[in-house]
Every structure is written in C-alpha cells, then in structure tokens.
Design an enzyme around this catalytic site. Sequence first.
Site, PDB file in Angstrom:
ATOM      1  N   GLY A   1      32.553  32.387  51.309  1.00 50.80           N
ATOM      2  CA  GLY A   1      32.771  30.944  51.350  1.00 50.80           C
ATOM      3  C   GLY A   1      34.094  30.555  50.719  1.00 50.80           C
TER       4      GLY A   1
ATOM      5  N   CYS B   1      37.082  34.804  42.880  1.00 49.37           N
ATOM      6  CA  CYS B   1      38.388  35.463  42.781  1.00 49.37           C
ATOM      7  C   CYS B   1      39.201  35.235  44.049  1.00 49.37           C
ATOM      8  CB  CYS B   1      38.209  36.953  42.507  1.00 49.37           C
ATOM      9  SG  CYS B   1      37.170  37.823  43.712  1.00 49.37           S
ATOM     10  N   THR B   2      38.536  35.210  45.198  1.00 47.77           N
ATOM     11  CA  THR B   2      39.246  35.029  46.466  1.00 47.77           C
ATOM     12  C   THR B   2      39.770  33.601  46.611  1.00 47.77           C
ATOM     13  OG1 THR B   2      37.898  36.758  47.474  1.00 47.77           O
ATOM     14  CG2 THR B   2      39.068  35.285  48.971  1.00 47.77           C
TER      15      THR B   2
END
EC number: 1.2.1.12
Length: 361
Positions: A228, A167-168
């Site tokens: 990450g 999502c990031t």
Amino acid sequence: MAPIKVGINGFGRIGRMVFQSMCEDNVLGTELDVVAVVDMSTDAEYFAYQMKFDTVHGRPKYTVEVAKSSPSAKKPDVLVVNGHRILCVKADRNPADLPWGKLGVDYVIESTGLFTDKAKAEGHVKGGAKKVVISAPASGGAKTIVMGVNQHEYNPATHHVVSNASCTTNCLAPIVHVLTKENFGIETGLMTTIHSYTATQKTVDGVSIKDWRGGRAAAVNIIPSTTGAAKAVGMVIPSTKGKLTGMSFRVPTPDVSVVDLTFRATRDTSIQEIDAALKKASQTYMKGILGFTDEELVSSDFINDARSSIYDSKATLQNNLPGEKRFFKVVSWYDNEWGYSHRVVDLVRFMGAKDRSSSKL
C-alpha cells in the site's frame, strides 16, 4: 533540558534498529532516554548478543553490557549501553497494562507490528505514555508523517498516535514531493518496489493461508506481493491521492530495496531537468532525507545508508512518442532497515521538540 523518556514496545528487528540508530546518532542519553524495552523475553543477555552481532549491519561502535534490576532478579534484565540503563519488561497483550506511567515514559515507539490500529495503540496512552509513534503503516485514523515531506502537519494538541508510514513510503514520498514541489506534477503513476525479504517470510516453503505465494522460501524465490506504499503517498501529499498505485517483488537479499516509479508528468520536461531538480533538493531542502548518486552502484552499496531515499540518476528513463515529453521512469534506493529506523528516531525528536515548545510535555 532533560532527555525525553522513551519506551520501545517490541524489540525485534525494527525495535533494535531504532534503538541502535539512537546510539549511532549520539542522541541516547542526551535528547532521548530509553528507559525500557518490552518483548516476550526479558533476557538482557540475549538482547545484548543480538545488538553486538548483526549479520547485515555488523558490530556496533558502542558498548553493550548487562545488569540486574535488583539483587532478587534471577537473570540480568537490564541492558547497559554506553553506561545508560534500559530495563527489559515482559510484553503484555494489552498495552494499557504496561508500566509506562510508573517508568515515567513520555513516548512509546510501537514496533511489535500488532498494535497498528489507532485505537489499539492508544492503549499505551492509557498505560501512562503521552504519545505513540507506530513504526509501520497505521489504520483507524492515526496521523501519518513522512519526515522531509509533511512533518509540518503534526499538531501536538490532537496527534497523540502517529504513524511513521512504511519504509517504502519513506522512499517514494520524497521523490514524489520534489516532483510536485518543482512543478513537474504527476498525472498518474505506477510503482514497483524490489524489496529484500523480511522476518515475516519463510526460510523454506511453509504455511501462508492468506498469501499463498508469500509462504514460499524467501531466499530462493522472487515473490510477487502487495503493497500500500504508493497509495499511502496520497495521505502525505494530497495532490497525488488516487494517482499512484503499485506492487512489490520480494527478492533473495537480506537488506536494501529499490523503488521504480513510472509516471506521466503534468507538463513537458526532460531527464536532465528531473535530474537537476532532484540533485538540488538532495543538497538543500531534502538534505539528509533524499540522496543523489550518479555512480554505478548496486544494492549492497547502500547498506547502513541512513537516508530515506537515494535517487539513482543512472537509471532514469523516458519513453516518449514524437511530440511528447511527459513519460518517465525514476529509480531510488533505500536501506529498508537502517534508513527507516533513523526516520523513526527523527520523528520522535521532531515531535518532542514541537511538544515542548507548545508545553505538551
């Protein structure tokens, strides 16, 4: 044209959100036919309860009922959503043993969090599916696709297991994509995501041998963590490989997160020019993926926002010495559940269209 048949392996938080996104987008039964969901339980009544009542996202706009797959079934094992029947299947440690072939499933959405390695996810193909979409970062050489950024790289002939990234990454990559496409460039950058707690965290202090801080109570602590996501942007935007890294702070909110990217551009620019480029992109080639706001909003205002990334122009900063115009901070919000789940659905739809046009389905 008949809908693409889909199976969802793992009907936890993200698995349910993906399914509910299909319902909200009105593609269930038209473009996509979810024939089965797989989980440790096959209790359709409990799944129906979870779909009807959600602490964060509220009540659904569609009908949810249950049924039995056969008169001999002891309990209801079929979800009936807006009249569409979805069989609840018992989970298996080996994806190759799941009945995808028997059920005629074309695509599997892998959302257990257990089979994120390409080789393990390929078990679904051995079980009869044609393609696998992993709703998480993947390892082992699986192709990573971020919608709005690098979906054009999808190759129906060779990409049988595809990752939708995190999502990031889905929040950060659209911002970076615009900055690079519009020739601001990124010489180097540091990202921080202020991230809502998730189901993997603890409600009270608990055991977490590999991540001591991660074992602390999620609802009463700000917890530093690794991510990450920034490095993964280099996988979808190769020109940024090795230039981005970052970290995460898990905070006591149940949903919505925000990315803070501090970067040095490769040319002189200004806040006004950055704002203008991101606003234009949000209205044109990144519409539906990237949003733009110049209002005084807070995290809860973005709950149920289906976009991947909403740029906050009120938060942009610069810190340039005299004669310099290259050091900036940009901020972008994202509903880490709802926005991400919509991108999983978009990816399946995109791959399905490409596969059909190339006769792979």
